[in-house]
Motif scaffolding. Structure first.
Motif, mmCIF file in Angstrom:
data_model
loop_
_atom_site.group_PDB
_atom_site.id
_atom_site.type_symbol
_atom_site.label_atom_id
_atom_site.label_comp_id
_atom_site.label_asym_id
_atom_site.label_seq_id
_atom_site.Cartn_x
_atom_site.Cartn_y
_atom_site.Cartn_z
ATOM 1 N N ARG A 94 0.874 -1.175 0.000
ATOM 2 C CA ARG A 94 0.000 0.000 0.000
ATOM 3 C C ARG A 94 0.904 1.216 0.000
ATOM 4 N N GLU A 102 -2.611 10.497 -2.877
ATOM 5 C CA GLU A 102 -3.577 9.441 -3.167
ATOM 6 C C GLU A 102 -2.945 8.097 -2.822
ATOM 7 N N GLU A 103 -3.763 7.200 -2.281
ATOM 8 C CA GLU A 103 -3.267 5.872 -1.921
ATOM 9 C C GLU A 103 -3.640 4.853 -2.981
ATOM 10 N N ASP A 104 -2.811 3.843 -3.112
ATOM 11 C CA ASP A 104 -3.059 2.739 -4.032
ATOM 12 C C ASP A 104 -2.412 1.487 -3.459
ATOM 13 N N THR A 105 -2.879 0.344 -3.872
ATOM 14 C CA THR A 105 -2.303 -0.916 -3.421
ATOM 15 C C THR A 105 -1.924 -1.741 -4.640
ATOM 16 N N GLY A 119 -4.488 -4.594 -9.995
ATOM 17 C CA GLY A 119 -3.413 -4.091 -9.143
ATOM 18 C C GLY A 119 -2.207 -5.004 -9.083
ATOM 19 N N TYR A 152 6.522 7.645 -4.305
ATOM 20 C CA TYR A 152 5.563 6.907 -3.494
ATOM 21 C C TYR A 152 6.154 6.671 -2.117
#
Length: 159
Positions: A94, A102-105, A119, A152
């Motif tokens: 994550r 903004e978050e992403d996994t 993803g 990131y």
């Protein structure tokens, strides 16, 4: 010729094995039936159905050989033996985009299991390469194909 090791998760291995079984058992039979029908039309020299079936047969056999080679050179990741202290192939990561907050996994997988919509990104992709070996709290920078640099922050590593 040196064979490249194919890194797979257990799910990825199962999917490849299922595809191979389908191609060998179901698809071969379908193509065989298509060939029989096409041959029944006579004159093979101007028989487009026959040509299409022969092309489908060649493509099917090539994919079977490709899958068999991948499975022969596969190394399946053991989720229990991989720590979550650092990003490895098989890790779910994550992250937070530093610029846009903004978050992403992502799950880092071998190149044969890539599915960006789910993803699942390759360990050979720019972001995959950049994340490997880093820990929670690290800020990782990498260049995207457009040439821009993205940063990131790693928020969590899991399996």
């Amino acid at each position: 010729m040196v064979k490249k090791e194919v890194i797979l998760t257990s799910d990825g291995l199962e999917k490849l094995e299922q595809e191979l079984e389908y191609l060998k058992i179901v698809k071969r039979k379908e193509i065989s039936d298509q060939l029989k029908v096409a041959i029944s039309f006579g004159d093979l020299s101007e028989n487009s159905e026959y040509d299409e079936a022969k092309n489908a047969q060649a493509m099917n056999e090539a994919r079977i050989l490709e899958l068999e080679a991948m499975l022969k050179n596969a190394r399946v990741l053991d989720a229990d033996s991989i720590s979550t202290d650092m990003v490895h192939v098989g890790s779910r990561v994550r992250v937070r985009d530093v610029e846009f907050d903004e978050e992403d996994t992502f799950q880092i997988v071998g190149s044969t299991e890539v599915d960006p919509d789910a993803g699942r990104i390759s360990d050979e992709s720019p972001i995959g390469k950049a994340l490997l070996g880093h820990c929670v709290g690290d800020i990782v920078e990498f260049a995207v194909p457009s040439g821009a640099t993205v940063s990131y922050e790693i928020l969590e590593i899991s399996m």
